[in-house]
Motif scaffolding. Structure first.
Motif, mmCIF file in Angstrom:
data_model
loop_
_atom_site.group_PDB
_atom_site.id
_atom_site.type_symbol
_atom_site.label_atom_id
_atom_site.label_comp_id
_atom_site.label_asym_id
_atom_site.label_seq_id
_atom_site.Cartn_x
_atom_site.Cartn_y
_atom_site.Cartn_z
ATOM 1 N N LEU A 288 -37.938 -6.109 32.637
ATOM 2 C CA LEU A 288 -36.531 -5.942 32.997
ATOM 3 C C LEU A 288 -35.739 -5.589 31.739
ATOM 4 O O LEU A 288 -36.008 -6.125 30.663
ATOM 5 N N TRP A 291 -30.189 -5.827 28.988
ATOM 6 C CA TRP A 291 -28.800 -5.891 29.438
ATOM 7 C C TRP A 291 -28.699 -6.498 30.832
ATOM 8 O O TRP A 291 -27.757 -7.243 31.136
ATOM 9 N N LEU A 292 -29.704 -6.186 31.692
ATOM 10 C CA LEU A 292 -29.697 -6.734 33.048
ATOM 11 C C LEU A 292 -29.968 -8.239 33.018
ATOM 12 O O LEU A 292 -29.336 -9.007 33.755
ATOM 13 N N ILE A 296 -28.040 -11.349 34.901
ATOM 14 C CA ILE A 296 -28.601 -12.152 35.994
ATOM 15 C C ILE A 296 -29.329 -13.422 35.530
ATOM 16 O O ILE A 296 -29.463 -14.367 36.299
#
Length: 352
Positions: A288, A291-292, A296
């Motif tokens: 992943l 930044w994501l 999350i």
């Protein structure tokens, strides 16, 4: 330089634990008498796997009731033992009260067991299962070391009660162990500092360790969109049990010892498992974006803070395992073997 009499019993604290189970098995396979200290010897479901191991080995086992926070409760179990393995310490990242759930059992437990060793005339050596968590908190710490690699000379200085309390508990506990050891001259202390421990469990149905949570999430779809690319070290639990045996019985064993087979990452582990199991299980094969994760991560798990992500994701991790290889005669099995045996064991017991 201590020579341990193999006809004398060997004490293993926290004997029902994941790592302890394999230490007990190793001792039994060597024909030793194991004194297994557990919280409740009457709970047959917790000790049944150890009884089965003893039945299939040349060694023997006796169970003793003991509690980390109960001073003096290890006296009976330790009586007549020359060698003590202190493995009991909680390994969980999801805690509500770090002081009560992690720090007190780790710190006070170590103090109680080692003080009892000083009161027990037979004890010659204590082996404490510490952790690489007592050396570092985040992968970014590795890059602050003199040569960009973790060694036994380095201590964790960045964990705290509020941030990474598990690492903080292991640091406090090992420092306490060395403090107690230096206050006496009856027994010598050897500490083992393993990285992330993987491998099959001796008690798959009741095993509780963060290691199983990680593997489960790699196989049950939790991380199907991708893994956080965390730099970590990995060692097989069976190799770690061998390290404990060598640390106990090799006279020249001493000091701290990093027990790590592979400087790896969550992404490498996922790719290895995906290659073998990706057609049947939702094992991720990619990472992943950082930044994501920053968005999350904190929503999914409160321990995955933005600080943790910043300090661990996409950062390489490296440890020097040469002392253990040289002084404890350690060699390690391939990462693929460890991951296969771990994952397949969980499948076989319907845990994934």
């Amino acid at each position: 330089m201590e020579n341990i009499d193999k006809s004398k019993p060997v004490l293993v604290t926290g004997a029902t634990g994941y790592v302890a189970g394999w230490i007990v098995k190793k001792m039994l396979d060597e024909g030793l008498i194991v004194h297994a200290a557990v919280r409740n010897p009457d709970n047959k479901s917790k000790i049944a796997h150890l009884e089965r191991l003893a039945a299939d080995s040349p060694g023997s086992i006796r169970f003793f009731k003991a509690d980390l926070l109960d001073e003096g409760s290890y006296a009976e179990a330790m009586d007549n033992c020359e060698l003590v393995y202190h493995t009991a310490s909680p390994f969980t990242l999801d805690v509500k009260d770090p002081q009560r759930e992690l720090i007190d059992p780790a710190l006070k437990g170590t103090r109680n067991v080692l003080n009892q060793a000083t009161k027990t005339p037979s004890v010659k050596r204590v082996v404490v299962t510490s952790s690489c968590a007592a050396i570092y908190t985040d992968a970014s710490d590795v890059h602050q070391t003199p040569n960009g690699i973790l060694t036994e000379e380095i201590w964790n200085t960045t964990a705290s009660h509020e941030y990474q309390p598990y690492s903080y508990s292991k640091t406090l506990a090992e420092k306490e162990a060395w403090k107690v050891a230096e206050s006496q001259n009856q027994w010598d202390l050897v500490t083992l500092n393993p990285c992330l421990v993987l491998g099959p469990a001796t008690n798959p149905k009741t095993a509780t360790s963060e290691s199983f949570t990680i593997l489960k999430q790699l196989g049950d779809g939790t991380l199907k969109m991708g893994v956080p690319n965390l730099g970590i070290g990995v060692v097989d639990v069976r190799d770690l049990a061998q390290a404990h045996f060598n640390a106990g019985f090799l006279p020249e064993a001493n000091g701290r010892n990093i027990i790590c087979a592979h400087s790896s990452s969550m992404l490498e582990m996922a790719k290895i498992l995906h290659q073998e199991y990706g057609d049947k299980y939702k094992v991720p094969s990619g990472a992943l974006p950082k930044w994501l994760l920053m968005i999350i991560g904190p929503l999914v798990n409160k321990s995955i803070t933005r600080k943790f992500i910043r300090n661990n994701v996409n950062i390489t991790w490296k440890a020097d395992n040469s002392k253990g290889r040289k002084e404890l005669n350690m060699s390690y099995r391939p990462l693929q073997e460890t991951l296969h045996d771990s994952f397949q064991d969980m499948i076989d017991h319907k845990l994934i």
